[in-house]
Design an enzyme around this catalytic site. Structure first.
Site, PDB file in Angstrom:
ATOM      1  N   HIS A   1       4.858  61.601   9.902  1.00 41.91           N
ATOM      2  CA  HIS A   1       4.053  60.378   9.982  1.00 41.91           C
ATOM      3  C   HIS A   1       4.966  59.208   9.584  1.00 41.91           C
ATOM      4  O   HIS A   1       5.873  59.375   8.772  1.00 41.91           O
ATOM      5  CB  HIS A   1       2.903  60.524   8.979  1.00 41.91           C
ATOM      6  CG  HIS A   1       1.842  59.476   9.045  1.00 41.91           C
ATOM      7  ND1 HIS A   1       2.010  58.223   8.511  1.00 41.91           N
ATOM      8  CD2 HIS A   1       0.580  59.508   9.541  1.00 41.91           C
ATOM      9  CE1 HIS A   1       0.888  57.529   8.688  1.00 41.91           C
ATOM     10  NE2 HIS A   1       0.011  58.283   9.317  1.00 41.91           N
TER      11      HIS A   1
ATOM     12  N   ASP B   1       4.293  65.966   2.143  1.00 47.63           N
ATOM     13  CA  ASP B   1       3.217  65.086   2.583  1.00 47.63           C
ATOM     14  C   ASP B   1       2.018  65.991   2.850  1.00 47.63           C
ATOM     15  O   ASP B   1       1.965  66.691   3.857  1.00 47.63           O
ATOM     16  CB  ASP B   1       3.677  64.344   3.846  1.00 47.63           C
ATOM     17  CG  ASP B   1       2.545  63.549   4.494  1.00 47.63           C
ATOM     18  OD1 ASP B   1       1.374  63.721   4.103  1.00 47.63           O
ATOM     19  OD2 ASP B   1       2.845  62.769   5.410  1.00 47.63           O
TER      20      ASP B   1
ATOM     21  N   GLN C   1      -2.705  66.084   5.411  1.00 49.24           N
ATOM     22  CA  GLN C   1      -3.554  66.944   6.238  1.00 49.24           C
ATOM     23  C   GLN C   1      -3.817  68.294   5.586  1.00 49.24           C
ATOM     24  O   GLN C   1      -4.887  68.868   5.768  1.00 49.24           O
ATOM     25  CB  GLN C   1      -2.910  67.169   7.622  1.00 49.24           C
ATOM     26  CG  GLN C   1      -2.760  65.921   8.454  1.00 49.24           C
ATOM     27  CD  GLN C   1      -4.098  65.284   8.831  1.00 49.24           C
ATOM     28  OE1 GLN C   1      -5.120  65.953   8.961  1.00 49.24           O
ATOM     29  NE2 GLN C   1      -4.110  63.967   8.996  1.00 49.24           N
TER      30      GLN C   1
ATOM     31  N   LYS D   1      -9.174  61.563   3.380  1.00 49.10           N
ATOM     32  CA  LYS D   1      -9.072  62.674   4.325  1.00 49.10           C
ATOM     33  C   LYS D   1      -9.644  63.969   3.747  1.00 49.10           C
ATOM     34  O   LYS D   1      -9.695  64.985   4.432  1.00 49.10           O
ATOM     35  CB  LYS D   1      -7.617  62.865   4.745  1.00 49.10           C
ATOM     36  CG  LYS D   1      -7.145  61.719   5.654  1.00 49.10           C
ATOM     37  CD  LYS D   1      -5.725  61.848   6.097  1.00 49.10           C
ATOM     38  CE  LYS D   1      -5.377  60.665   6.993  1.00 49.10           C
ATOM     39  NZ  LYS D   1      -3.955  60.640   7.369  1.00 49.10           N
TER      40      LYS D   1
ATOM     41  N   CYS E   1       0.582  57.503  14.628  1.00 47.52           N
ATOM     42  CA  CYS E   1       1.606  57.132  13.627  1.00 47.52           C
ATOM     43  C   CYS E   1       2.785  58.093  13.613  1.00 47.52           C
ATOM     44  O   CYS E   1       3.415  58.317  12.574  1.00 47.52           O
ATOM     45  CB  CYS E   1       1.024  57.029  12.218  1.00 47.52           C
ATOM     46  SG  CYS E   1      -0.218  55.760  12.051  1.00 47.52           S
TER      47      CYS E   1
HETATM   48  C1  LIG Z   1      -2.929  59.962   7.189  1.00 43.89           C
HETATM   49  C2  LIG Z   1      -1.584  60.475   6.955  1.00 43.89           C
HETATM   50  C3  LIG Z   1      -0.661  59.788   6.159  1.00 43.89           C
HETATM   51  C4  LIG Z   1      -0.961  58.444   5.560  1.00 43.89           C
HETATM   52  O1  LIG Z   1      -2.071  58.492   4.721  1.00 43.89           O
HETATM   53  P1  LIG Z   1      -2.723  57.135   4.188  1.00 43.89           P
HETATM   54  O2  LIG Z   1      -4.046  57.580   3.670  1.00 43.89           O
HETATM   55  O3  LIG Z   1      -2.833  56.219   5.378  1.00 43.89           O
HETATM   56  O4  LIG Z   1      -1.824  56.605   3.131  1.00 43.89           O
HETATM   57  C5  LIG Z   1       0.572  60.358   5.952  1.00 43.89           C
HETATM   58  N1  LIG Z   1       0.888  61.536   6.494  1.00 43.89           N
HETATM   59  C6  LIG Z   1       0.038  62.243   7.254  1.00 43.89           C
HETATM   60  C7  LIG Z   1       0.457  63.573   7.797  1.00 43.89           C
HETATM   61  C8  LIG Z   1      -1.230  61.737   7.515  1.00 43.89           C
HETATM   62  O5  LIG Z   1      -2.059  62.434   8.276  1.00 43.89           O
END
Ligand SMILES: *Cc1c(COP(=O)(O)O)cnc(C)c1O
Length: 404
Positions: A121, A198, A201, A224, A362
């Site tokens: 992302h 990260d 998800q 999320k 993104c």
């Molecule tokens: C949504 C997402 C982000 C960013 O999250 P934010 O809530 O916008 O800070 C980063 N990495 C992944 C894989 C995402 O799905």
């Protein structure tokens, strides 16, 4: 899983869109909120709104207790060893930036290397580009194969004693790929590098145990995981968080301030300058409790069933190609349709009450890797049902007829 009972806890799922019942398949962008999360927000503002940690009055004590209870819940949710290892942030993006600006500035120098992957992302690309530019460090990228999996042999060859950090996505938001993070982390540690995951998800779909996988940092977002926007969690190993420089300066992150010198606060407050997002953090606890009570395994089983069903149904549509066919995959299908722009599909699906995401999600470099401008992405949550996938498939047939 009693999906119907679960669905009833999400009031938004009762609404109509363009005269049709809402089918919400944009869960990878943000999940809907159960009533108890909404209630936690209004309850806080109605009954005990106060600033935390400083007050000695009843409201301040209640708000502080609820805020710190959320920290304990987050700690248990990801299996962290101590509550001090949980830093509340605005979300995944801020968590990654925090590490880049503190640990990164302290530990990355000219000629050092940071490894990310081809499926990151933008929020796990840009902070490292900024750091590399500032420090004269080098960004290396693990390639993605045609199935949407990381080329692990290339990854191993990229590691060296110059590698300071490996920062990779646990579950891809564009492909659904689950990356072999234990293997990635062990190899990085053998090379003397730290690892950030990260977890934006993965936190909602998988059981997370940061001690078992042994990552050094883990970031995820409240919105999320069925929680509110504007709050997230950064996990860091205690010894790392202790040795890192501070991020933002201000109230709460200090013990004592004179004009000559400031003594910083202990963990985790050292990284939480200013009045935090109290209400949303308290409501995040309600979201995490909701997931734990529902049961991660049950959620995963249900979502796997939806994924298998959707994959089979979508694959049967002429002209449709699924992007991302990793062996290990969760809860979303990204696809393109021959001779049709993803955005046109998104608009026509919306006319039928179906919310999907179209575009690059993104992850522009990943789209470039597949030679496409974007995909149509249907991403599933615990409240989705097979009947909704049937509605999507029927609508796609109609849409294709209209556009071709
Ligand atoms: C949504 C997402 C982000 C960013 O999250 P934010 O809530 O916008 O800070 C980063 N990495 C992944 C894989 C995402 O799905």
């Amino acid at each position: 899983m009693a999906t119907l009972d679960l669905r009833q806890q999400f009031p938004i799922l009762n609404r109509m869109v363009k005269g049709k019942p809402l089918v919400y398949f944009d869960n990878a962008a943000t999940a809907q909120k159960p009533q108890r999360v909404i209630d936690a927000l209004t309850h806080y503002y109605t009954h005990y709104n106060a600033n935390i940690h400083r007050g000695i009055h009843t409201l301040a004590e209640e708000a502080t207790a609820a805020y710190e209870a959320a920290r304990h819940t987050a700690q248990e949710f990801i299996g962290a060893a101590a509550p001090e290892e949980i830093i509340f942030t605005r979300g995944t993006t801020e968590g990654i930036n925090l590490v880049a600006y503190t640990w990164g500035r302290q530990n990355v120098g000219a000629g050092d290397e940071i490894i990310i992957s081809g499926m990151e992302h933008h929020s796990n690309i840009v902070p490292w580009q900024i750091l590399c530019e500032e420090k004269g460090a080098i960004l290396k990228v693990i390639p993605v194969n045609d199935n949407g999996e990381l080329a692990m042999d290339v990854y191993r060859s990229l590691l060296s004693n110059k590698t300071k950090l490996v920062s990779v996505v646990h579950v891809s938001n564009s492909l659904g790929t689950v990356n072999p993070v234990k293997e990635i982390i062990d190899a990085a540690h053998r090379a003397g590098a730290r690892v950030l995951l990260d977890g934006a998800q993965s936190a909602v779909h998988m059981d997370i145990d940061v001690q078992a996988i042994n990552c050094d940092f883990f970031a995820f977002s409240g919105h999320k995981v069925y929680g509110p926007t504007g709050v997230g969690v950064l996990y860091g190993k205690k010894e790392l968080l202790e040795s890192m420089p501070v991020f933002q300066g201000g109230g709460e992150m200090i013990k004592e301030v004179t004009f000559e010198k400031t003594i910083y606060n202990d963990l985790p407050y050292k990284y939480e300058a200013g009045t935090p997002n109290i209400a949303d953090t308290i409501a995040l606890k309600a979201a995490l409790d909701f997931i734990s009570e529902t049961g991660k395994q049950q959620i995963r089983d249900h979502e796997n069933e939806l994924l298998a069903y959707a994959t089979a149904q979508l694959q049967a549509i002429p002209g449709l190609t699924i992007i991302g066919n990793a062996k290990e995959k969760v809860s979303l299908v990204s696809f393109i349709i021959k001779d049709i722009h993803p955005q046109d599909v998104g608009v026509l699906l919306d006319n039928q009450g179906i919310a999907v995401r179209t575009g690059h999600h993104c992850t522009q470099p990943l789209m470039a890797r597949f030679g496409i401008p974007g995909t149509i992405r249907a991403s599933f949550a615990l409240y989705n049902q097979k009947e909704e996938i049937d509605a999507l498939v029927t609508s796609l047939h109609k849409t294709i007829k209209m556009l071709l």
